[in-house]
Design a protein around this motif. Structure first.
Motif, PDB file in Angstrom:
ATOM      1  N   PHE A  19       0.833  -1.005  -0.014  1.00 47.56           N
ATOM      2  CA  PHE A  19      -0.019  -0.152  -0.002  1.00 47.56           C
ATOM      3  C   PHE A  19       0.871   1.390  -0.040  1.00 47.56           C
ATOM      4  O   PHE A  19       1.927   1.250   0.538  1.00 47.56           O
ATOM      5  N   ARG A  20       0.380   2.273  -0.568  1.00 50.46           N
ATOM      6  CA  ARG A  20       0.803   3.606  -0.408  1.00 50.46           C
ATOM      7  C   ARG A  20       0.110   4.328   0.456  1.00 50.46           C
ATOM      8  O   ARG A  20      -1.399   4.389   0.515  1.00 50.46           O
ATOM      9  N   VAL A  21       0.650   5.337   1.526  1.00 50.31           N
ATOM     10  CA  VAL A  21       0.006   5.800   2.513  1.00 50.31           C
ATOM     11  C   VAL A  21      -0.521   7.074   1.745  1.00 50.31           C
ATOM     12  O   VAL A  21       0.425   7.897   1.454  1.00 50.31           O
ATOM     13  N   ILE A  22      -1.557   7.291   1.914  1.00 45.66           N
ATOM     14  CA  ILE A  22      -2.271   8.611   1.007  1.00 45.66           C
ATOM     15  C   ILE A  22      -2.531   9.742   2.218  1.00 45.66           C
ATOM     16  O   ILE A  22      -2.758  10.801   1.772  1.00 45.66           O
ATOM     17  N   ASP A  23      -2.842   9.440   3.493  1.00 42.28           N
ATOM     18  CA  ASP A  23      -3.140  10.269   4.516  1.00 42.28           C
ATOM     19  C   ASP A  23      -3.022   9.638   5.838  1.00 42.28           C
ATOM     20  O   ASP A  23      -3.076   8.480   6.046  1.00 42.28           O
ATOM     21  N   VAL A  24      -2.831  10.515   6.758  1.00 39.62           N
ATOM     22  CA  VAL A  24      -2.763   9.941   8.173  1.00 39.62           C
ATOM     23  C   VAL A  24      -3.785  10.999   9.011  1.00 39.62           C
ATOM     24  O   VAL A  24      -3.737  12.247   8.844  1.00 39.62           O
ATOM     25  N   LYS A  25      -4.713  10.561   9.686  1.00 35.14           N
ATOM     26  CA  LYS A  25      -5.750  11.220  10.422  1.00 35.14           C
ATOM     27  C   LYS A  25      -6.001  10.434  11.732  1.00 35.14           C
ATOM     28  O   LYS A  25      -5.925   9.078  11.815  1.00 35.14           O
ATOM     29  N   GLU A  26      -6.623  11.352  12.537  1.00 39.54           N
ATOM     30  CA  GLU A  26      -7.217  10.658  13.968  1.00 39.54           C
ATOM     31  C   GLU A  26      -8.640  10.081  13.707  1.00 39.54           C
ATOM     32  O   GLU A  26      -9.543  11.087  13.253  1.00 39.54           O
ATOM     33  N   ILE A  27      -8.924   8.971  13.992  1.00 39.55           N
ATOM     34  CA  ILE A  27     -10.251   8.441  14.046  1.00 39.55           C
ATOM     35  C   ILE A  27     -10.650   7.792  15.070  1.00 39.55           C
ATOM     36  O   ILE A  27      -9.883   7.007  15.606  1.00 39.55           O
ATOM     37  N   GLY A  29     -10.209   8.965  18.053  1.00 36.07           N
ATOM     38  CA  GLY A  29      -9.106   9.008  19.067  1.00 36.07           C
ATOM     39  C   GLY A  29      -7.951   8.101  18.763  1.00 36.07           C
ATOM     40  O   GLY A  29      -7.009   7.958  19.685  1.00 36.07           O
ATOM     41  N   ARG A  30      -8.027   7.473  17.590  1.00 38.28           N
ATOM     42  CA  ARG A  30      -6.621   6.618  17.156  1.00 38.28           C
ATOM     43  C   ARG A  30      -6.161   6.998  16.111  1.00 38.28           C
ATOM     44  O   ARG A  30      -6.768   7.549  15.016  1.00 38.28           O
ATOM     45  N   GLU A  31      -4.736   7.178  15.837  1.00 34.71           N
ATOM     46  CA  GLU A  31      -3.961   7.559  14.719  1.00 34.71           C
ATOM     47  C   GLU A  31      -4.432   6.556  13.624  1.00 34.71           C
ATOM     48  O   GLU A  31      -3.707   5.398  13.822  1.00 34.71           O
ATOM     49  N   MET A  32      -4.587   6.669  12.445  1.00 34.15           N
ATOM     50  CA  MET A  32      -5.012   5.760  11.393  1.00 34.15           C
ATOM     51  C   MET A  32      -4.620   6.269  10.038  1.00 34.15           C
ATOM     52  O   MET A  32      -4.275   7.550   9.913  1.00 34.15           O
ATOM     53  N   ALA A  33      -3.835   5.522   9.347  1.00 35.59           N
ATOM     54  CA  ALA A  33      -3.368   5.496   7.869  1.00 35.59           C
ATOM     55  C   ALA A  33      -4.477   5.219   6.851  1.00 35.59           C
ATOM     56  O   ALA A  33      -5.012   4.180   7.256  1.00 35.59           O
ATOM     57  N   ILE A  34      -4.565   6.159   6.084  1.00 31.35           N
ATOM     58  CA  ILE A  34      -5.549   5.812   4.938  1.00 31.35           C
ATOM     59  C   ILE A  34      -4.627   5.374   3.823  1.00 31.35           C
ATOM     60  O   ILE A  34      -3.468   6.005   3.271  1.00 31.35           O
ATOM     61  N   LEU A  35      -4.964   4.020   3.270  1.00 35.19           N
ATOM     62  CA  LEU A  35      -3.937   3.323   2.385  1.00 35.19           C
ATOM     63  C   LEU A  35      -4.620   3.142   0.936  1.00 35.19           C
ATOM     64  O   LEU A  35      -5.782   3.109   0.953  1.00 35.19           O
ATOM     65  N   SER A  36      -3.914   3.172  -0.093  1.00 33.06           N
ATOM     66  CA  SER A  36      -4.077   3.048  -1.356  1.00 33.06           C
ATOM     67  C   SER A  36      -3.089   1.961  -1.783  1.00 33.06           C
ATOM     68  O   SER A  36      -2.050   1.900  -1.939  1.00 33.06           O
ATOM     69  N   GLY A  37      -4.008   0.680  -2.474  1.00 38.06           N
ATOM     70  CA  GLY A  37      -3.138  -0.411  -3.298  1.00 38.06           C
ATOM     71  C   GLY A  37      -2.295   0.193  -4.076  1.00 38.06           C
ATOM     72  O   GLY A  37      -2.505   0.948  -4.879  1.00 38.06           O
ATOM     73  N   LYS A  38      -0.897  -0.285  -4.027  1.00 39.59           N
ATOM     74  CA  LYS A  38      -0.069   0.113  -4.883  1.00 39.59           C
ATOM     75  C   LYS A  38      -0.183  -0.499  -6.199  1.00 39.59           C
ATOM     76  O   LYS A  38       0.076  -0.060  -7.451  1.00 39.59           O
ATOM     77  N   ASP A  39      -0.741  -1.717  -6.284  1.00 39.78           N
ATOM     78  CA  ASP A  39      -0.997  -2.564  -7.910  1.00 39.78           C
ATOM     79  C   ASP A  39      -2.576  -3.142  -7.735  1.00 39.78           C
ATOM     80  O   ASP A  39      -2.906  -3.484  -8.832  1.00 39.78           O
ATOM     81  N   TYR A  40      -3.140  -2.621  -6.748  1.00 40.29           N
ATOM     82  CA  TYR A  40      -4.680  -3.093  -6.678  1.00 40.29           C
ATOM     83  C   TYR A  40      -5.505  -2.094  -6.331  1.00 40.29           C
ATOM     84  O   TYR A  40      -4.998  -1.160  -5.469  1.00 40.29           O
ATOM     85  N   ARG A  41      -6.829  -2.062  -7.066  1.00 43.72           N
ATOM     86  CA  ARG A  41      -7.662  -0.867  -6.749  1.00 43.72           C
ATOM     87  C   ARG A  41      -8.368  -0.951  -5.433  1.00 43.72           C
ATOM     88  O   ARG A  41      -9.591  -0.859  -5.392  1.00 43.72           O
ATOM     89  N   LEU A  42      -7.483  -1.017  -4.384  1.00 42.91           N
ATOM     90  CA  LEU A  42      -8.147  -1.152  -2.899  1.00 42.91           C
ATOM     91  C   LEU A  42      -7.763   0.005  -2.043  1.00 42.91           C
ATOM     92  O   LEU A  42      -6.530   0.502  -1.987  1.00 42.91           O
ATOM     93  N   VAL A  43      -8.751   0.654  -1.453  1.00 44.17           N
ATOM     94  CA  VAL A  43      -8.708   1.634  -0.439  1.00 44.17           C
ATOM     95  C   VAL A  43      -8.816   0.937   0.788  1.00 44.17           C
ATOM     96  O   VAL A  43      -9.988   0.549   1.147  1.00 44.17           O
ATOM     97  N   ALA A  44      -8.000   1.299   1.998  1.00 45.32           N
ATOM     98  CA  ALA A  44      -8.421   0.739   3.141  1.00 45.32           C
ATOM     99  C   ALA A  44      -7.906   1.730   4.329  1.00 45.32           C
ATOM    100  O   ALA A  44      -6.992   2.716   4.102  1.00 45.32           O
ATOM    101  N   ASP A  45      -8.235   1.598   5.531  1.00 44.92           N
ATOM    102  CA  ASP A  45      -7.533   2.488   6.677  1.00 44.92           C
ATOM    103  C   ASP A  45      -7.061   1.307   7.699  1.00 44.92           C
ATOM    104  O   ASP A  45      -7.570   0.196   7.755  1.00 44.92           O
ATOM    105  N   ALA A  46      -6.109   1.744   8.393  1.00 46.20           N
ATOM    106  CA  ALA A  46      -5.319   0.771   9.484  1.00 46.20           C
ATOM    107  C   ALA A  46      -4.696   1.568  10.334  1.00 46.20           C
ATOM    108  O   ALA A  46      -4.030   2.490  10.322  1.00 46.20           O
ATOM    109  N   PRO A  47      -4.644   1.034  11.624  1.00 47.78           N
ATOM    110  CA  PRO A  47      -3.958   1.698  12.832  1.00 47.78           C
ATOM    111  C   PRO A  47      -2.459   1.671  12.525  1.00 47.78           C
ATOM    112  O   PRO A  47      -2.062   0.765  11.966  1.00 47.78           O
ATOM    113  N   MET A  48      -1.810   2.888  13.000  1.00 45.35           N
ATOM    114  CA  MET A  48      -0.426   2.967  12.658  1.00 45.35           C
ATOM    115  C   MET A  48       0.356   1.809  13.165  1.00 45.35           C
ATOM    116  O   MET A  48       1.559   1.244  12.515  1.00 45.35           O
ATOM    117  N   GLU A  49       0.050   1.240  14.243  1.00 39.50           N
ATOM    118  CA  GLU A  49       0.907  -0.025  14.731  1.00 39.50           C
ATOM    119  C   GLU A  49       0.665  -1.460  14.204  1.00 39.50           C
ATOM    120  O   GLU A  49       1.494  -2.270  14.149  1.00 39.50           O
TER     121      GLU A  49
END
Length: 292
Positions: A19-27, A29-49
């Motif tokens: 994934f490529r990290v396209i944004d980092v935001k608080e959701i 009360g938790r720091e989350m990364a917004i992710l875009s698939g590097k080769d697949y058309r998938l967008v996801a969010d995940a906790p930084m840890e």
């Protein structure tokens, strides 16, 4: 420290997708990364840890594997297109009994994409395949607002509506359109396009991205869509489908399996309905006229 534009993997998924990290935001009360698939058309969010930075060597290994599949798919489609050209030449020259004096007009494509990186990759592949295309980067949530004017502006034979999507089990069952990140916007865009051009063979539409709500897109008016089994689709799959349609004569009908068999994702992630090609043949062809 994970920052935007870094290439990462999710530990909870054994880093199966880059994934490529396209944004980092608080959701919540938790720091989350917004992710875009590097080769697949998938967008996801995940906790930084849950994220790990992918090393250059691991990234190269994964990229090499994906590029190998891309090249294999490209060669298979190139062979398909060459066979179509040979069949047309045989037909138009009355079994090679007369000279080449015809010209061909492949379908014109309008490719609407929510990801500028994928749009560029797709435009490069269209060029390699010889497909005439206009590419427009547009946020998925705004596509339905712009599609009517874009159709008027470019008058395409084939329309691609894609970007990123994802199904979230926490938001509902797979039949619930609201459980998808962008499927409802893709559906609205298809509906708006069909208000402009209702005929399924006058404007051929591909719509969807990773895990998109396939049934809703088809019933909204798409000829081809993703994703029947809610799996991820490769970034370039829409291009291969479009190329097949663009170079198939308009008097011929396209068998759905013939379109899907050489894609990187296959029938689990892509599907459609019987559709006519859009290639038109004309004559005479006088090269000297074009050179003047």
């Amino acid at each position: 420290m994970i920052e935007t534009n870094m290439i990462v993997g999710r530990l909870s998924y054994q880093c199966d997708i880059l994934f490529r990290v396209i944004d980092v935001k608080e959701i919540d009360g938790r720091e989350m990364a917004i992710l875009s698939g590097k080769d697949y058309r998938l967008v996801a969010d995940a906790p930084m840890e849950d994220l790990i930075l992918i090393s250059e060597s691991d990234r190269l290994k994964k990229t090499t594997e994906v590029r190998s599949l891309e090249e294999q798919s490209f060669e298979l489609f190139r062979q398909d297109i060459d066979l179509i050209h040979l069949a047309q030449e045989y037909k138009e020259t009355s079994r090679y009994r007369r000279e080449h004096d015809y010209f061909q007009m492949p379908g014109r494509v309008l490719h609407l994409d929510g990801d500028p990186f994928y749009l560029k990759k797709c435009l490069d592949l269209y060029e390699k395949l010889g497909v005439t295309v206009n590419g427009v980067h547009c946020d998925e949530k705004e596509m339905h607002l712009r599609i009517a004017s874009l159709i008027e502006q470019y008058r395409p034979d084939i329309l691609v509506i894609t970007g990123h999507d994802a199904y979230s089990k926490a938001k509902g069952k797979k039949i619930d359109l609201n459980a998808y990140r962008h499927s409802k916007y893709f559906v609205e865009t298809v509906k708006e396009a069909r208000r402009k051009v209702p005929n399924l063979d006058q404007l051929v539409i591909f719509a969807g991205a990773c895990q998109s709500h396939f049934e809703s897109l088809i019933f909204a008016g798409a000829n081809f869509a993703s994703s029947p089994l809610r799996v991820n689709i490769h970034a370039l799959d829409p291009v291969y489908i479009v190329a097949k349609i663009s170079f198939t004569p308009f008097m011929d009908r396209i068998n759905v399996w013939d379109v899907l068999r050489n894609t990187l994702t296959g029938e689990k992630g892509l599907g459609g309905i019987e559709t006519k090609g859009v290639l038109r043949t004309g004559m005479p062809f006088e090269p000297s006229t074009l050179e003047e």
